[in-house]
Design an enzyme around this catalytic site. Sequence first.
Site, mmCIF file in Angstrom:
data_model
loop_
_atom_site.group_PDB
_atom_site.id
_atom_site.type_symbol
_atom_site.label_atom_id
_atom_site.label_comp_id
_atom_site.label_asym_id
_atom_site.label_seq_id
_atom_site.Cartn_x
_atom_site.Cartn_y
_atom_site.Cartn_z
ATOM 1 N N TRP A 1 4.422 -13.587 -11.185
ATOM 2 C CA TRP A 1 4.141 -14.782 -10.358
ATOM 3 C C TRP A 1 2.628 -14.963 -10.207
ATOM 4 C CZ3 TRP A 1 1.642 -16.035 -5.848
ATOM 5 C CH2 TRP A 1 1.987 -17.253 -5.237
ATOM 6 N N ASN B 1 7.028 3.745 -8.771
ATOM 7 C CA ASN B 1 5.922 2.799 -8.554
ATOM 8 C C ASN B 1 4.585 3.477 -8.238
ATOM 9 O OD1 ASN B 1 8.048 0.190 -7.137
ATOM 10 N ND2 ASN B 1 7.265 0.399 -9.217
ATOM 11 N N TRP B 2 4.601 4.773 -7.888
ATOM 12 C CA TRP B 2 3.323 5.504 -7.669
ATOM 13 C C TRP B 2 2.511 5.570 -8.951
ATOM 14 C CZ3 TRP B 2 2.156 6.324 -2.751
ATOM 15 C CH2 TRP B 2 3.188 6.535 -1.824
ATOM 16 N N HIS C 1 1.954 -9.739 -4.675
ATOM 17 C CA HIS C 1 2.664 -8.903 -3.690
ATOM 18 C C HIS C 1 2.600 -9.537 -2.305
ATOM 19 C CE1 HIS C 1 3.468 -5.973 -6.656
ATOM 20 N NE2 HIS C 1 2.215 -5.595 -6.820
ATOM 21 N N ARG D 1 18.273 -4.492 -15.259
ATOM 22 C CA ARG D 1 18.480 -3.038 -15.148
ATOM 23 C C ARG D 1 18.403 -2.648 -13.678
ATOM 24 N NH1 ARG D 1 13.604 -3.490 -18.235
ATOM 25 N NH2 ARG D 1 11.847 -3.662 -16.813
ATOM 26 N N ASP E 1 11.772 -8.401 -7.769
ATOM 27 C CA ASP E 1 10.950 -8.187 -8.963
ATOM 28 C C ASP E 1 10.258 -9.484 -9.370
ATOM 29 O OD1 ASP E 1 9.834 -6.684 -10.972
ATOM 30 O OD2 ASP E 1 11.573 -6.787 -12.303
ATOM 31 N N GLY E 2 9.082 -9.336 -9.967
ATOM 32 C CA GLY E 2 8.388 -10.501 -10.514
ATOM 33 C C GLY E 2 7.135 -10.923 -9.765
ATOM 34 N N ASN E 3 6.702 -10.116 -8.806
ATOM 35 C CA ASN E 3 5.465 -10.463 -8.072
ATOM 36 C C ASN E 3 4.267 -10.538 -9.017
ATOM 37 O OD1 ASN E 3 6.982 -10.337 -5.768
ATOM 38 N ND2 ASN E 3 6.094 -8.417 -5.011
ATOM 39 N N GLY E 4 4.192 -9.564 -9.936
ATOM 40 C CA GLY E 4 3.061 -9.514 -10.864
ATOM 41 C C GLY E 4 3.050 -10.734 -11.781
HETATM 42 C C1 IPE Z 1 11.922 -2.052 -9.532
HETATM 43 O O1 IPE Z 1 10.983 -2.913 -10.061
HETATM 44 C C2 IPE Z 1 11.403 -1.410 -8.308
HETATM 45 C C3 IPE Z 1 11.205 -2.303 -7.172
HETATM 46 C C4 IPE Z 1 11.485 -3.568 -7.141
HETATM 47 C C5 IPE Z 1 10.633 -1.675 -6.023
HETATM 48 P P1 IPE Z 1 9.945 -2.429 -11.168
HETATM 49 O O2 IPE Z 1 9.293 -3.654 -11.673
HETATM 50 O O3 IPE Z 1 9.077 -1.376 -10.620
HETATM 51 O O4 IPE Z 1 10.911 -1.770 -12.246
HETATM 52 P P2 IPE Z 1 10.786 -1.630 -13.801
HETATM 53 O O5 IPE Z 1 9.472 -0.960 -14.043
HETATM 54 O O6 IPE Z 1 10.820 -3.020 -14.341
HETATM 55 O O7 IPE Z 1 11.968 -0.823 -14.209
HETATM 56 C C1 IPE Z 2 8.037 -6.203 -7.771
HETATM 57 O O1 IPE Z 2 7.135 -6.932 -8.549
HETATM 58 C C2 IPE Z 2 7.376 -5.524 -6.599
HETATM 59 C C3 IPE Z 2 7.267 -4.057 -6.729
HETATM 60 C C4 IPE Z 2 7.791 -3.344 -7.665
HETATM 61 C C5 IPE Z 2 6.531 -3.368 -5.708
HETATM 62 P P1 IPE Z 2 6.407 -6.328 -9.807
HETATM 63 O O2 IPE Z 2 5.058 -5.844 -9.382
HETATM 64 O O3 IPE Z 2 7.261 -5.327 -10.483
HETATM 65 O O4 IPE Z 2 6.247 -7.625 -10.691
HETATM 66 P P2 IPE Z 2 6.274 -7.710 -12.285
HETATM 67 O O5 IPE Z 2 7.532 -7.064 -12.755
HETATM 68 O O6 IPE Z 2 5.049 -7.016 -12.778
HETATM 69 O O7 IPE Z 2 6.253 -9.179 -12.546
HETATM 70 MG MG MG Z 3 8.570 -5.429 -12.092
#
Ligand code: IPE
Ligand code: IPE
Ligand code: MG
Length: 237
Positions: free
Chosen positions: A17, A60-61, A29, A186, A12-15
């Site tokens: 970053w 995620n869809w 990503h 979570r 988690d956290g790519n966005g």
């Molecule tokens: C959980 O991350 C799903 C994956 C890492 C694939 P999300 O960023 O999608 O989850 P929420 O929205 O914070 O619960």
């Molecule tokens: C996790 O990073 C990757 C996927 C769920 C595919 P996020 O895209 O959820 O990154 P944040 O939570 O927005 O930082």
């Molecule tokens: Mg996330």
Amino acid sequence: MNIPAHIAIILDGNGRWAKLHNLPRQLGHKAGCDNLEQMVEDMARLGVKYFTVYAFSTENWKRSEEEVGALMGFFRLYIRRLKKRAMANDIKVMAIGERSRFDEDIREALRDVEESTAENGGMVFVMALNYGSRDEIVRAVRRLAAGCAEGTLSPGEIDEDMISRNLDTALIPDPDLLIRTAGEQRLSNFLLWQCAYTEFYYSDVLWPDFHMEELMQAIESYGSRERRFGGRPAPAK
Ligand code: IPE
Ligand code: IPE
Ligand code: MG
């Protein structure tokens, strides 16, 4: 050092970053995919037996069409590149989740990497793609209910082991250590049944920046805990 046999990570956290670096989300990503390539090899070198990652959830869809499209593009590239690296490192690749929603070329690439690496005897690398624990449980319950309706199974025969064997993770032991990066605490619908006795570890570090040093901190924390029995070991082959 006590290395957990099965480590699972919620990437988690790519966005965040990308935002931190003033880049579009997609590039977060991409950085996440690059980090995963490195982490898979680090885990194998450490002697981890199973490494599972939550890469794309059933929820995620609901992200924007643009972001979902970019993620699919990265999966395509990632899965194709994975085959060569898995073969070079004796890694066996598996995917869990419901794959019929992916484009045919992605499904084909998954089949190919799973088949090509099936005989590898090193670490098992499991990718959760279009995975949701509730969806997985629903699919398992439907299969068992169908058996009861056909008369090949009686309700009294259904036990914990049978349920485990009907999940996507049938051939995979329960995780010993679950790590979630980027500060959220979570499960987000990941391995609900399988994590009954798993140790959880949360890191504030964003996934693209989560490297060996952070992993070793998680493993150290795991090593200092007193574990309770309850995890399902690897099923006999
Ligand atoms: C959980 O991350 C799903 C994956 C890492 C694939 P999300 O960023 O999608 O989850 P929420 O929205 O914070 O619960
Ligand atoms: C996790 O990073 C990757 C996927 C769920 C595919 P996020 O895209 O959820 O990154 P944040 O939570 O927005 O930082
Ligand atoms: Mg996330």
